[in-house]
Design a protein around this motif. Structure first.
Motif, PDB file in Angstrom:
ATOM      1  N   LYS A 190       2.400  -2.504  -1.775  1.00 53.38           N
ATOM      2  CA  LYS A 190       3.363  -3.135  -1.551  1.00 53.38           C
ATOM      3  C   LYS A 190       4.934  -2.403  -1.952  1.00 53.38           C
ATOM      4  CE  LYS A 190       1.416  -7.039   0.153  1.00 53.38           C
ATOM      5  NZ  LYS A 190       0.822  -8.057  -0.439  1.00 53.38           N
ATOM      6  N   VAL A 191       4.704  -2.206  -3.258  1.00 53.88           N
ATOM      7  CA  VAL A 191       5.899  -1.884  -4.146  1.00 53.88           C
ATOM      8  C   VAL A 191       6.108  -0.464  -3.757  1.00 53.88           C
ATOM      9  CG1 VAL A 191       6.260  -1.266  -6.606  1.00 53.88           C
ATOM     10  CG2 VAL A 191       5.429  -3.272  -6.232  1.00 53.88           C
ATOM     11  N   GLU A 192       5.148   0.301  -3.446  1.00 51.28           N
ATOM     12  CA  GLU A 192       5.590   1.859  -3.066  1.00 51.28           C
ATOM     13  C   GLU A 192       6.169   1.965  -1.825  1.00 51.28           C
ATOM     14  OE1 GLU A 192       2.296   5.209  -3.941  1.00 51.28           O
ATOM     15  OE2 GLU A 192       2.054   4.004  -1.951  1.00 51.28           O
ATOM     16  N   ALA A 193       5.649   0.782  -0.832  1.00 52.08           N
ATOM     17  CA  ALA A 193       6.433   0.980   0.270  1.00 52.08           C
ATOM     18  C   ALA A 193       7.823   0.577   0.477  1.00 52.08           C
ATOM     19  CB  ALA A 193       5.763  -0.113   1.186  1.00 52.08           C
ATOM     20  N   ILE A 194       8.049  -0.459  -0.554  1.00 54.14           N
ATOM     21  CA  ILE A 194       9.667  -0.902  -0.795  1.00 54.14           C
ATOM     22  C   ILE A 194      10.449   0.551  -1.477  1.00 54.14           C
ATOM     23  CG2 ILE A 194      11.025  -2.296  -1.972  1.00 54.14           C
ATOM     24  CD1 ILE A 194       8.811  -4.488  -1.601  1.00 54.14           C
ATOM     25  N   ALA A 195       9.813   0.871  -2.373  1.00 57.65           N
ATOM     26  CA  ALA A 195      10.412   2.273  -3.096  1.00 57.65           C
ATOM     27  C   ALA A 195      10.592   3.490  -2.102  1.00 57.65           C
ATOM     28  CB  ALA A 195       9.501   2.771  -4.007  1.00 57.65           C
ATOM     29  N   ALA A 196       9.697   3.501  -0.830  1.00 63.28           N
ATOM     30  CA  ALA A 196       9.854   4.712  -0.114  1.00 63.28           C
ATOM     31  C   ALA A 196      10.689   4.357   1.073  1.00 63.28           C
ATOM     32  CB  ALA A 196       8.384   4.657   0.590  1.00 63.28           C
ATOM     33  N   ALA A 197      10.796   2.777   1.533  1.00 62.50           N
ATOM     34  CA  ALA A 197      11.894   2.712   2.364  1.00 62.50           C
ATOM     35  C   ALA A 197      13.395   2.666   2.041  1.00 62.50           C
ATOM     36  CB  ALA A 197      11.340   1.070   2.848  1.00 62.50           C
ATOM     37  N   ASP A 198      13.625   2.304   0.641  1.00 58.20           N
ATOM     38  CA  ASP A 198      14.832   2.281   0.298  1.00 58.20           C
ATOM     39  C   ASP A 198      15.000   3.087  -0.923  1.00 58.20           C
ATOM     40  OD1 ASP A 198      15.261   0.050   2.014  1.00 58.20           O
ATOM     41  OD2 ASP A 198      14.718  -1.368   0.471  1.00 58.20           O
ATOM     42  N   ASP A 199      14.260   4.264  -0.926  1.00 67.08           N
ATOM     43  CA  ASP A 199      14.515   5.483  -1.837  1.00 67.08           C
ATOM     44  C   ASP A 199      14.743   4.790  -3.456  1.00 67.08           C
ATOM     45  OD1 ASP A 199      14.728   7.793  -3.116  1.00 67.08           O
ATOM     46  OD2 ASP A 199      16.912   8.163  -2.478  1.00 67.08           O
ATOM     47  N   LEU A 200      13.990   3.984  -3.845  1.00 65.58           N
ATOM     48  CA  LEU A 200      13.997   3.260  -5.105  1.00 65.58           C
ATOM     49  C   LEU A 200      12.918   3.768  -6.200  1.00 65.58           C
ATOM     50  CD1 LEU A 200      14.446  -0.476  -3.851  1.00 65.58           C
ATOM     51  CD2 LEU A 200      16.272   1.109  -4.787  1.00 65.58           C
ATOM     52  N   ASP A 201      13.199   3.784  -7.342  1.00 62.92           N
ATOM     53  CA  ASP A 201      12.201   3.861  -8.279  1.00 62.92           C
ATOM     54  C   ASP A 201      11.198   2.596  -8.233  1.00 62.92           C
ATOM     55  OD1 ASP A 201      12.910   2.175 -10.080  1.00 62.92           O
ATOM     56  OD2 ASP A 201      14.588   3.358 -10.790  1.00 62.92           O
ATOM     57  N   ASN A 202      10.062   2.908  -8.636  1.00 55.41           N
ATOM     58  CA  ASN A 202       9.049   1.763  -8.539  1.00 55.41           C
ATOM     59  C   ASN A 202       9.426   0.603  -9.190  1.00 55.41           C
ATOM     60  OD1 ASN A 202       7.061   3.331  -7.058  1.00 55.41           O
ATOM     61  ND2 ASN A 202       6.197   4.114  -9.005  1.00 55.41           N
ATOM     62  N   ARG A 203      10.330   0.861 -10.515  1.00 54.87           N
ATOM     63  CA  ARG A 203      10.671  -0.622 -11.218  1.00 54.87           C
ATOM     64  C   ARG A 203      11.308  -1.412 -10.320  1.00 54.87           C
ATOM     65  NH1 ARG A 203       9.785  -0.919 -16.350  1.00 54.87           N
ATOM     66  NH2 ARG A 203      10.486   1.366 -16.675  1.00 54.87           N
TER      67      ARG A 203
END
Ligand code: NAD
Length: 357
Positions: free
Chosen positions: A315-328
């Motif tokens: 879920k964290v990875e999906a949010i990171a990919a969707a919004d170009d964020l780092d994992n933290r």
């Protein structure tokens, strides 16, 4: 820890809130500490201190209020002393007030290596999906306590080459890879990690290079695992980190300003509030088992931990990919969404606005 202070405890309590939210555990955040050099105490002094600490906090904790769990310089025996003291004061047997207890006194199977195993499950999932081959993947680990030793053991068993480890007194690099059990046996015997392997019932030294704890962080390895102290990767050394992946088993090993440097260098960080949450997750499992009185097999604990870690990591990875964020940042987004939903379930400003009816 002798240097523990209110600022640190407050920060750790804050992280615990987010850790529980990322893993979707039904707990909030709290933390406590005693500023003492535990290594300088005798066993009896340590027991008196543990029981005295419980007497001081007993009115503020409880199975429905706040449930202490182990951390730096505590072990199952210390948790058992505190649990017994609480039960003595309350005149009943409430094992669910404390987690990390010995298995014979209501502890959960699988708690001992849970923090490391949680991080390991993330790496395992990553390796399967990115095609990382354990035999070709090198690892450096800072700290060789509960978190550091167990992650070394789990990765070594999968065929990873753990090429460097350290503790507070020594650090070394070993090209051929270390034998985690032998290094632990050396630490048990000598009080410090040593570059050894087992030959029959003897420990023999292997070819190695002495390094410093700072050099360990900058080694040219695939995976770096800080598993000791906070704030070890800063703006000073972040630019020299060569690892592709950093798994934060310690709490707060990377200072805030260093994150962006690492991101710009293409380093993927698995943040503490996700990567080391296996410990609190199995503490939660222990609490559940204590409350139901039904105890799980080791396989069941491992399977539930795997599902939880991998599920929330993705879920964290999906949010990171969707919004170009780092994992933290993505982990904080996931946690904040859950906290917001809980808070808004009591009614938002809009909810309380007059409806005209
Ligand atoms: P531990 O007390 O079992 O081990 C700590 C290790 O760090 C020891 O090997 C010690 O020698 C080493 N160390 C101390 N100072 C050092 C230094 N200057 N350089 C290198 N190594 C040093 O503690 P632990 O339970 O393994 O915890 C380690 C980290 O993991 C902490 O940040 C802790 O908050 C975090 N953590 C632990 C748990 C858990 O369940 N044990 C859960 C979540 C997070």
């Amino acid at each position: 820890h002798p240097a523990v202070n209110l600022d640190e405890v407050t920060t750790l309590a804050f992280w615990m809130t987010f850790k529980c939210a990322v893993l979707n555990l039904p707990f909030g955040g709290g933390k406590g500490g005693v500023a003492v050099d535990a290594k300088a105490l005798s066993r009896m002094e340590l027991e008196r201190l543990s029981r005295g600490y419980m007497r001081a906090i007993a009115d503020f904790i409880g199975p429905e209020i706040d449930i202490p769990a182990p951390d730096v310089y505590t072990n199952p025996t210390i948790m058992a002393w505190m649990s017994r003291e609480y039960n003595r004061m309350k005149g009943n047997n409430t094992p669910s007030v404390i987690t990390g207890k010995p298995v014979a006194l209501g502890g959960s199977l699988g708690r001992e290596d849970a923090t490391a195993r949680g991080g390991y499950e993330i790496l395992h999932d990553l390796a399967e999906r990115k095609g990382l081959k354990p035999e070709q993947t090198t690892v450096a680990i800072q700290g060789y306590g509960n978190a550091g030793f167990h992650i070394a053991h789990l990765l070594h068993a999968d065929g990873y080459r753990v090429v460097a480890v350290s503790d507070s007194r020594r650090a070394f690099y070993c090209e051929e890879g270390i034998d985690p059990e032998a290094v632990q046996a050396h630490k048990d015997a000598e009080g410090v990690v040593g570059p050894v392997k087992r030959q029959g019932d003897r420990l023999v030294e292997v070819s190695h290079r002495e390094i410093t704890n700072e050099e360990l962080l900058e080694l040219d390895v695939d995976i770096l695992i800080p598993a000791a102290l906070e704030s070890v990767i800063t703006t000073k050394n972040a630019g020299r980190i060569k690892a592709r992946y950093i798994l934060e088993l310690a709490n707060g090993p990377i200072v805030f300003e260093a994150d962006s440097i690492l991101k710009s260098r293409g380093v993927t960080v698995f943040p503490d509030i996700l990567a080391n949450a296996g410990g609190v997750t199995v503490s939660y499992f222990e609490w559940v088992q204590n409350r139901t009185g039904l105890y799980w097999s080791l396989e069941e604990v491992h399977q539930r931990l795997r599902e939880r870690m991998v599920g929330e990591y993705r879920k964290v990875e999906a949010i990171a990919a969707a919004d170009d964020l780092d994992n933290r940042t993505a982990a904080y987004v996931l946690a904040l969404r859950r906290l917001r939903e809980a808070i808004e379930s009591l009614g938002t400003k809009e909810y309380f606005e007059p409806t005209g009816k």
